[in-house]
Design an enzyme around this catalytic site. Sequence first.
Site, PDB file in Angstrom:
ATOM      1  N   HIS A   1       2.581  -9.421 -22.120  1.00  0.00           N
ATOM      2  CA  HIS A   1       1.710  -8.499 -22.864  1.00  0.00           C
ATOM      3  C   HIS A   1       1.612  -8.830 -24.362  1.00  0.00           C
ATOM      4  CE1 HIS A   1       2.019  -6.452 -19.142  1.00  0.00           C
ATOM      5  NE2 HIS A   1       3.137  -5.807 -19.379  1.00  0.00           N
TER       6      HIS A   1
ATOM      7  N   ASP B   1       9.956  -9.130 -19.786  1.00  0.00           N
ATOM      8  CA  ASP B   1       9.189  -7.971 -19.312  1.00  0.00           C
ATOM      9  C   ASP B   1       7.944  -7.716 -20.161  1.00  0.00           C
ATOM     10  OD1 ASP B   1       8.912  -5.685 -17.558  1.00  0.00           O
ATOM     11  OD2 ASP B   1       9.534  -4.417 -19.245  1.00  0.00           O
TER      12      ASP B   1
ATOM     13  N   ASP C   1       4.862  -6.844   8.103  1.00  0.00           N
ATOM     14  CA  ASP C   1       6.029  -7.360   7.388  1.00  0.00           C
ATOM     15  C   ASP C   1       5.605  -8.718   6.836  1.00  0.00           C
ATOM     16  OD1 ASP C   1       8.346  -8.699   6.630  1.00  0.00           O
ATOM     17  OD2 ASP C   1       9.577  -7.613   8.085  1.00  0.00           O
TER      18      ASP C   1
ATOM     19  N   ALA D   1       0.818  -1.225   0.000  1.00  0.00           N
ATOM     20  CA  ALA D   1       0.000   0.000   0.000  1.00  0.00           C
ATOM     21  C   ALA D   1       0.847   1.269   0.000  1.00  0.00           C
ATOM     22  CB  ALA D   1      -0.923  -0.004   1.213  1.00  0.00           C
ATOM     23  N   THR D   2       2.130   1.146   0.350  1.00  0.00           N
ATOM     24  CA  THR D   2       2.986   2.340   0.389  1.00  0.00           C
ATOM     25  C   THR D   2       3.808   2.466  -0.893  1.00  0.00           C
ATOM     26  OG1 THR D   2       4.731   1.046   1.439  1.00  0.00           O
ATOM     27  CG2 THR D   2       3.203   2.175   2.914  1.00  0.00           C
ATOM     28  N   GLY D   3       3.573   1.576  -1.845  1.00  0.00           N
ATOM     29  CA  GLY D   3       4.433   1.499  -3.033  1.00  0.00           C
ATOM     30  C   GLY D   3       3.975   2.378  -4.196  1.00  0.00           C
ATOM     31  N   ASP D   4       4.764   2.302  -5.261  1.00  0.00           N
ATOM     32  CA  ASP D   4       4.561   3.134  -6.445  1.00  0.00           C
ATOM     33  C   ASP D   4       3.267   2.784  -7.195  1.00  0.00           C
ATOM     34  OD1 ASP D   4       5.740   4.901  -8.620  1.00  0.00           O
ATOM     35  OD2 ASP D   4       5.491   3.015  -9.707  1.00  0.00           O
TER      36      ASP D   4
ATOM     37  N   LYS E   1      12.434  -0.484 -25.928  1.00  0.00           N
ATOM     38  CA  LYS E   1      12.546   0.753 -25.155  1.00  0.00           C
ATOM     39  C   LYS E   1      13.391   1.728 -25.947  1.00  0.00           C
ATOM     40  CE  LYS E   1      11.599  -0.851 -20.539  1.00  0.00           C
ATOM     41  NZ  LYS E   1      10.262  -0.293 -20.352  1.00  0.00           N
TER      42      LYS E   1
ATOM     43  N   LYS F   1      -6.612  -2.844 -21.183  1.00  0.00           N
ATOM     44  CA  LYS F   1      -6.700  -1.700 -22.113  1.00  0.00           C
ATOM     45  C   LYS F   1      -7.964  -1.851 -22.969  1.00  0.00           C
ATOM     46  CE  LYS F   1      -1.701  -0.968 -22.278  1.00  0.00           C
ATOM     47  NZ  LYS F   1      -1.277   0.401 -22.009  1.00  0.00           N
TER      48      LYS F   1
ATOM     49  N   ASP G   1      -2.590  -8.720 -16.022  1.00  0.00           N
ATOM     50  CA  ASP G   1      -1.756  -8.316 -17.148  1.00  0.00           C
ATOM     51  C   ASP G   1      -2.419  -7.021 -17.599  1.00  0.00           C
ATOM     52  OD1 ASP G   1      -1.005  -7.821 -19.892  1.00  0.00           O
ATOM     53  OD2 ASP G   1      -0.078  -9.796 -19.855  1.00  0.00           O
ATOM     54  N   HIS G   2      -1.804  -5.884 -17.303  1.00  0.00           N
ATOM     55  CA  HIS G   2      -2.561  -4.639 -17.494  1.00  0.00           C
ATOM     56  C   HIS G   2      -2.894  -4.366 -18.960  1.00  0.00           C
ATOM     57  CE1 HIS G   2       1.363  -2.668 -18.265  1.00  0.00           C
ATOM     58  NE2 HIS G   2       0.684  -1.703 -18.823  1.00  0.00           N
TER      59      HIS G   2
HETATM   60  N1  LIG Z   1       5.070   0.373 -10.524  1.00  0.00           N
HETATM   61  C1  LIG Z   1       4.566  -0.021 -11.685  1.00  0.00           C
HETATM   62  O1  LIG Z   1       4.322   0.762 -12.608  1.00  0.00           O
HETATM   63  C2  LIG Z   1       4.258  -1.455 -11.919  1.00  0.00           C
HETATM   64  C3  LIG Z   1       4.457  -2.400 -10.929  1.00  0.00           C
HETATM   65  N2  LIG Z   1       4.104  -3.709 -11.158  1.00  0.00           N
HETATM   66  C4  LIG Z   1       4.290  -4.724 -10.120  1.00  0.00           C
HETATM   67  O2  LIG Z   1       3.629  -4.321  -8.924  1.00  0.00           O
HETATM   68  C5  LIG Z   1       4.321  -4.766  -7.792  1.00  0.00           C
HETATM   69  C6  LIG Z   1       4.647  -3.568  -6.900  1.00  0.00           C
HETATM   70  O3  LIG Z   1       5.459  -2.684  -7.629  1.00  0.00           O
HETATM   71  P1  LIG Z   1       5.803  -1.215  -7.094  1.00  0.00           P
HETATM   72  O4  LIG Z   1       4.656  -0.617  -6.384  1.00  0.00           O
HETATM   73  O5  LIG Z   1       6.375  -0.506  -8.252  1.00  0.00           O
HETATM   74  O6  LIG Z   1       6.971  -1.501  -6.040  1.00  0.00           O
HETATM   75  P2  LIG Z   1       7.544  -0.544  -4.918  1.00  0.00           P
HETATM   76  O7  LIG Z   1       8.941  -0.962  -4.682  1.00  0.00           O
HETATM   77  O8  LIG Z   1       7.233   0.869  -5.177  1.00  0.00           O
HETATM   78  O9  LIG Z   1       6.683  -0.970  -3.636  1.00  0.00           O
HETATM   79  C7  LIG Z   1       6.866  -2.200  -2.991  1.00  0.00           C
HETATM   80  C8  LIG Z   1       5.850  -2.332  -1.873  1.00  0.00           C
HETATM   81  O10 LIG Z   1       6.137  -3.564  -1.223  1.00  0.00           O
HETATM   82  C9  LIG Z   1       6.162  -3.326   0.168  1.00  0.00           C
HETATM   83  N3  LIG Z   1       7.080  -4.256   0.810  1.00  0.00           N
HETATM   84  C10 LIG Z   1       8.378  -4.470   0.520  1.00  0.00           C
HETATM   85  N4  LIG Z   1       8.898  -5.385   1.366  1.00  0.00           N
HETATM   86  C11 LIG Z   1       7.891  -5.759   2.182  1.00  0.00           C
HETATM   87  C12 LIG Z   1       7.793  -6.668   3.247  1.00  0.00           C
HETATM   88  N5  LIG Z   1       8.842  -7.403   3.688  1.00  0.00           N
HETATM   89  N6  LIG Z   1       6.615  -6.806   3.856  1.00  0.00           N
HETATM   90  C13 LIG Z   1       5.541  -6.080   3.474  1.00  0.00           C
HETATM   91  N7  LIG Z   1       5.556  -5.210   2.466  1.00  0.00           N
HETATM   92  C14 LIG Z   1       6.725  -5.040   1.825  1.00  0.00           C
HETATM   93  C15 LIG Z   1       6.643  -1.898   0.308  1.00  0.00           C
HETATM   94  O11 LIG Z   1       6.172  -1.380   1.526  1.00  0.00           O
HETATM   95  P3  LIG Z   1       7.108  -0.985   2.789  1.00  0.00           P
HETATM   96  O12 LIG Z   1       8.382  -0.451   2.245  1.00  0.00           O
HETATM   97  O13 LIG Z   1       6.262   0.001   3.522  1.00  0.00           O
HETATM   98  O14 LIG Z   1       7.267  -2.262   3.514  1.00  0.00           O
HETATM   99  C16 LIG Z   1       5.935  -1.225  -0.847  1.00  0.00           C
HETATM  100  O15 LIG Z   1       4.628  -0.851  -0.462  1.00  0.00           O
HETATM  101  C17 LIG Z   1       5.564  -5.508  -8.327  1.00  0.00           C
HETATM  102  O16 LIG Z   1       5.251  -6.870  -8.427  1.00  0.00           O
HETATM  103  C18 LIG Z   1       5.740  -4.929  -9.722  1.00  0.00           C
HETATM  104  O17 LIG Z   1       6.367  -5.849 -10.578  1.00  0.00           O
HETATM  105  C19 LIG Z   1       3.515  -4.092 -12.343  1.00  0.00           C
HETATM  106  C20 LIG Z   1       3.291  -3.206 -13.357  1.00  0.00           C
HETATM  107  C21 LIG Z   1       3.678  -1.824 -13.255  1.00  0.00           C
HETATM  108  O1  LIG Z   2       4.557  -4.081 -17.773  1.00  0.00           O
HETATM  109  C1  LIG Z   2       5.231  -3.200 -18.260  1.00  0.00           C
HETATM  110  O2  LIG Z   2       4.639  -2.303 -19.083  1.00  0.00           O
HETATM  111  C2  LIG Z   2       5.211  -1.034 -19.298  1.00  0.00           C
HETATM  112  C3  LIG Z   2       4.534  -0.470 -20.545  1.00  0.00           C
HETATM  113  O3  LIG Z   2       3.173  -0.325 -20.286  1.00  0.00           O
HETATM  114  P1  LIG Z   2       2.291   0.700 -21.112  1.00  0.00           P
HETATM  115  O4  LIG Z   2       0.916   0.510 -20.579  1.00  0.00           O
HETATM  116  O5  LIG Z   2       2.859   2.062 -20.850  1.00  0.00           O
HETATM  117  O6  LIG Z   2       2.421   0.343 -22.555  1.00  0.00           O
HETATM  118  C4  LIG Z   2       6.707  -1.116 -19.493  1.00  0.00           C
HETATM  119  O7  LIG Z   2       7.254   0.186 -19.512  1.00  0.00           O
HETATM  120  C5  LIG Z   2       7.319  -1.871 -18.345  1.00  0.00           C
HETATM  121  O8  LIG Z   2       8.721  -2.037 -18.586  1.00  0.00           O
HETATM  122  C6  LIG Z   2       6.681  -3.224 -18.181  1.00  0.00           C
HETATM  123  O9  LIG Z   2       7.132  -3.817 -16.959  1.00  0.00           O
END
Ligand SMILES: NC(=O)C1=CN([C@@H]2O[C@H](COP(=O)(O)OP(=O)(O)OC[C@H]3O[C@@H](n4cnc5c(N)ncnc54)[C@H](OP(=O)(O)O)[C@@H]3O)[C@@H](O)[C@H]2O)C=CC1
Ligand SMILES: O=C1O[C@H](COP(=O)(O)O)[C@@H](O)[C@H](O)[C@H]1O
Length: 500
Positions: free
Chosen positions: A242, A237, A87, A11-14, A342, A184, A179-180
Site C-alpha cells: 500500500h 503488511d 476443497d 465465499a464463506t470467508g470474512d 498500528k 480508494k 491492492d485495495h
Molecule cells: N479479511 C480482510 O479484511 C482482508 C483479507 N484479505 C485477503 O483475502 C483473503 C481471504 O481472507 P479472509 O476472507 O479474511 O479469510 P478467512 O479465513 O475468513 O476465509 C478463508 C476462506 O478460504 C476458504 N478455504 C480455506 N481452506 C480452503 C480449502 N482447502 N479449499 C477451499 N477453500 C478454502 C474458507 O472456506 P471454508 O472454510 O468453507 O473451506 C474461507 O471461505 C486472504 O488472502 C487475505 O489475505 C486482504 C485484505 C483484507
Molecule cells: O491490507 C491491510 O490494510 C488494513 C488497513 O486498511 P484500511 O483501508 O483500513 O486503511 C490493515 O489493517 C491490515 O493490517 C492490512 O493487511
Amino acid sequence: MESMTFVLFGATGDLAKRKIYPALYNLYLDKKMPQAISVFGLGRKEFTDATFQEHVRKSIETFSRRKAENDEQLEAFIASFRYSILDATKIEDYETLLKKVEKREAELNIPQNRMFYLSVGPEFFDLIALNLKESGLGTTAGWKKLLIEKPFGHDLASARELNERLSKAFTEEEIYRIDHYLGKPMVQNLEALEFANPVLQALWNNKHIANVQITASEMVGVEERAGYYDHVGALRDMVQNHLLQMLMMTAMQTPEKVGQDQIREQKRKVMEALRPVNGQDIHENIIRGQYSSGEVNGQASVGYRDEPNIKENSSTDTFIAARIWIDNDLWEGVPFYIRTGKKMKEKSTRIVIEFKDTLKEIYEEKKEQIVPNLLIIEISPNENIKLLLNSKSPFENGKIEQVEIDLTHAQKDVPEAYERLIFDAFKGDSTFFAHWNEVELSWEWVQPVLDAFEQGDAPLHFYPAGSNGPEASDELLAANGFKWWLDSKPAAKESLVSIG
Ligand SMILES: NC(=O)C1=CN([C@@H]2O[C@H](COP(=O)(O)OP(=O)(O)OC[C@H]3O[C@@H](n4cnc5c(N)ncnc54)[C@H](OP(=O)(O)O)[C@@H]3O)[C@@H](O)[C@H]2O)C=CC1
Ligand SMILES: O=C1O[C@H](COP(=O)(O)O)[C@@H](O)[C@H](O)[C@H]1O
C-alpha cells in the site's frame, strides 16, 4: 459489459462477507453489472444454494453501504448465486464445478467468460490457478480473468515463485492483483490532481517541493489476526504494497497520454529510480517500531507482546517509518517520508506535500511567521484535499496567517474501494491493479530491509499505544530540518501543529 460467470473462492470467508458481496450488490444497484451474470461461491463448508443465498443476504443487510429500495431488488440479485462445495486441493471438486458452470452458462445462454476471484489464504493461490487449468475451467471459448488478493508473496523469492506458477495458467493481462489502496477514491484521484491541473503540475518537482509525507496510521492493533500478523509485520503488511503504491502514484511523471499502460510505465519508472537501502543506510533511513502498552482513544491498551497469540518477546514490527530517495531529475534531493503503524493516535491515511519556503526570508524583518505551503490529501477515513497558503489577515493589523483552500468534492455515497476495483476488472481496466513489475520492484526494495530485520541488524523502537510512533521517527525528519505534519483539523488562524 459482457455476460459472464463470477467464481468466488473463499465465499464463506470474512472478506467475501464484509466486502465482496456488498460491493457486488452496490454495483448491481448502480447498474454496473453485466446484463447476465452467474455467480458461484466456493468453500468446504456444507452450504446449499439456499443457505448460501441466505448467507449473502445477511452480509448485504449488515455491510452494504446502500439498502435495497424493495425486497424484489435484493431477491433478484441473490437469485444469481449458486454454491459448490470445493476443497482447493481436490481436482475432482473442480471437475464437478466445471459441469455446474457449463450447465448455468447454457441455461442463461451466456458466453464462457469466467472471472475467478481468489479470496483465500495465499498458500492456495498457485494451486488453485493450476487446478483451474488442469480441470478445464480455465480453458474457455470466451475470456478468463484471475483476481487475486494480497499478500503476493512473503518475500522476493516467494513472490517470484508465485508469479512463475501463476503464469503457467494465466497471462499477465489476465491477472488482476488487488491492492485495495488503489481502489480508494483519493488514491485514484492522484492521477487527475497531478496531470489535469497545470497549476499543480508546474509545482510537482524538486524545484518547488521540499518533501513528501505519506502516512497510513491505524488505531487498531492485531485484532484476531495474530497468527498472520506475527509472521508478517508492518513492512510486509503495509509498506511493500500500500505505501509503495501510494508513493508511485504521487511520484510518477506525466505520461504522453493517460492510459493504463502509460500509468503503469510511469509507476515502474518510479520504482526503478528508488535508491536501494542496504547496510548502514538501513539504520539511517528506516525506523522499526512496536507498540507497548498505552491508551488509545481513552481506552487502556496492552502492548503488542501481550496481545493474545503473539509470541513472547516477538520482535515483529508494528510500525515503520522510512526516508526514501528517488534518483531521477524530477525528485533529486526531495525526501519521501513514509510511515505506517498500528495502535497509533488516530486513524488516518494522508499524503502531505510540503512546498519549499524560499520567500520566508523576505518577511523576516517584519518578524512574520511564514509557514510552508502544504497540499494535504486526506485519503481516509475522510476524503478531502486542502491547500494551505499564507495570507494577510484583514484583522490583526494585516498579520500574515495561514488560510486553507478546500478543494474537496461534495461527497455523497462514494463507491467503496472493492466496488471500484471489481467494476474495473469487469471492464478489463487494470490501471488500478498492481502489475507484476511493480510488485517485483517493491519486493526488491524491501528485501534488504527484511534481511536486516531478520538478522537483528535494525533496532526495534517501542512506542506507547495511542502515540504517534517512536521518537526516532520524528528524528528521521528532524535530521533534514522537517517535521511530520498533522492535519486532522487544521485551524486557519493557527499554524499547523506537528505530530510528536
Ligand atoms: N479479511 C480482510 O479484511 C482482508 C483479507 N484479505 C485477503 O483475502 C483473503 C481471504 O481472507 P479472509 O476472507 O479474511 O479469510 P478467512 O479465513 O475468513 O476465509 C478463508 C476462506 O478460504 C476458504 N478455504 C480455506 N481452506 C480452503 C480449502 N482447502 N479449499 C477451499 N477453500 C478454502 C474458507 O472456506 P471454508 O472454510 O468453507 O473451506 C474461507 O471461505 C486472504 O488472502 C487475505 O489475505 C486482504 C485484505 C483484507
Ligand atoms: O491490507 C491491510 O490494510 C488494513 C488497513 O486498511 P484500511 O483501508 O483500513 O486503511 C490493515 O489493517 C491490515 O493490517 C492490512 O493487511
